[in-house]
Design an enzyme around this catalytic site. Structure first.
Site, PDB file in Angstrom:
ATOM      1  N   SER A 179      36.629  47.392  37.247  1.00  0.00           N
ATOM      2  CA  SER A 179      35.101  46.434  36.056  1.00  0.00           C
ATOM      3  C   SER A 179      34.835  45.419  36.799  1.00  0.00           C
ATOM      4  O   SER A 179      35.543  44.349  37.868  1.00  0.00           O
ATOM      5  CB  SER A 179      36.384  46.274  35.221  1.00  0.00           C
ATOM      6  OG  SER A 179      35.799  45.115  34.051  1.00  0.00           O
ATOM      7  N   TYR A 203      43.335  41.251  30.871  1.00  0.00           N
ATOM      8  CA  TYR A 203      42.458  42.062  31.487  1.00  0.00           C
ATOM      9  C   TYR A 203      41.622  41.902  33.110  1.00  0.00           C
ATOM     10  O   TYR A 203      41.303  42.787  33.648  1.00  0.00           O
ATOM     11  CB  TYR A 203      41.192  42.582  30.377  1.00  0.00           C
ATOM     12  CG  TYR A 203      40.454  43.272  30.824  1.00  0.00           C
ATOM     13  CD1 TYR A 203      40.712  44.569  31.035  1.00  0.00           C
ATOM     14  CD2 TYR A 203      39.143  43.448  31.492  1.00  0.00           C
ATOM     15  CE1 TYR A 203      40.539  45.962  31.158  1.00  0.00           C
ATOM     16  CE2 TYR A 203      37.853  44.319  31.747  1.00  0.00           C
ATOM     17  CZ  TYR A 203      38.815  45.350  31.851  1.00  0.00           C
ATOM     18  OH  TYR A 203      37.843  46.767  31.656  1.00  0.00           O
TER      19      TYR A 203
END
Length: 258
Positions: free
Chosen positions: A143, A156
């Site tokens: 990501s 995250y």
């Protein structure tokens, strides 16, 4: 079988987290490219339905219920697989947007388990088969959170930085082996479940993530990119590909229309 002697139809791609979103889209895309796709996820009904859909369309697909955080289950799955040419480490996800000062360590642990240790488990278990294929590919879906930080994303971000580190380290360690290591780092992707899971089912909060963004990335956009990198000639390694919608300039700068 070395790459120059294998046809696409003989090659097998294992996709984790294939029950929805990017994973399901990738399964459809690689099946269309002629790969035999092996779908893994925790939700048995979803992957079996997708495997049936692909089989009915004339593709080769099979479903295996699998939790990538369960190492014994991953090892058993790998032992029962006859070959693996491509591994798409897609399983992952985010939980919560609390600041570091008040975040729940259980959320951080859960994100680390799936985004980092899940990648480690499947990669370690399938690496012998990938090397034996003579032309293996490990693809890690990280990501843009793995490349930069943003407020409320600490857990995250930390997990995806871990996934990014695995990709970089593995590429160094496998240099000279017949295995490519590809990392795809998407930015804002609108899927049915990512934001909803992050906000624990709160539809209103999930919708706000994409509010005013005319064209966020779709699961199909990412799947198309994955397929492109995987189907490059064997000597071509796409080390890191960052994928964002035009409206997103960074993790925290997004153009939103009124």
């Amino acid at each position: 079988m070395p790459a120059d002697a294998a046809t696409a139809t003989a090659r097998t791609a294992v996709i984790t987290g294939a029950s929805s979103g990017i994973g399901a889209a990738t399964a459809r895309r690689l099946a269309a490219e002629g790969y035999r796709v092996v779908l893994t996820a925790r939700r048995k009904d979803r992957i079996e339905a997708l495997a049936a859909e692909l089989t009915e369309a004339g593709h080769r697909a099979e479903a295996h219920t699998l939790d990538v955080t369960d190492r014994a289950a991953v090892d058993a799955f790998a032992a029962g697989l006859d070959r693996c040419d491509v591994l798409v480490n897609n399983a992952g996800g985010a939980l919560g947007t609390d600041p570091v000062a008040s975040a729940d360590p259980a959320d951080w642990r859960a994100m680390y388990e799936v985004n980092v240790l899940g990648v480690l488990n499947t990669t370690q278990a399938l690496l012998p088969a990938l090397v034996a294929s003579g032309d293996g590919t490990v693809l890690i879906l990280s990501s843009t959170a793995g490349l930069g930080t943003y407020e409320g994303g600490g857990g995250y971000v930390a997990a995806k930085h871990g996934a990014h580190a695995i990709a970089e380290t593995l590429r160094l360690e496998l240099c000279g082996q017949p295995v490519r290591v590809i990392e795809i780092a998407p930015g804002m992707v609108k899927t049915d479940e990512f934001a909803l899971t992050r906000f624990r089912g709160d539809q209103e909060k999930a919708a706000k993530v994409y509010a005013g963004v005319a064209e966020p990335l779709t699961a199909d956009d990412v799947a198309d990119t994955i397929a492109w990198t995987v189907t490059r000639p064997a000597h071509v390694n796409v080390d890191l590909l960052v994928l964002r919608p035009r409206a997103q300039a960074s993790n925290y700068k997004v153009h939103r229309e009124n």
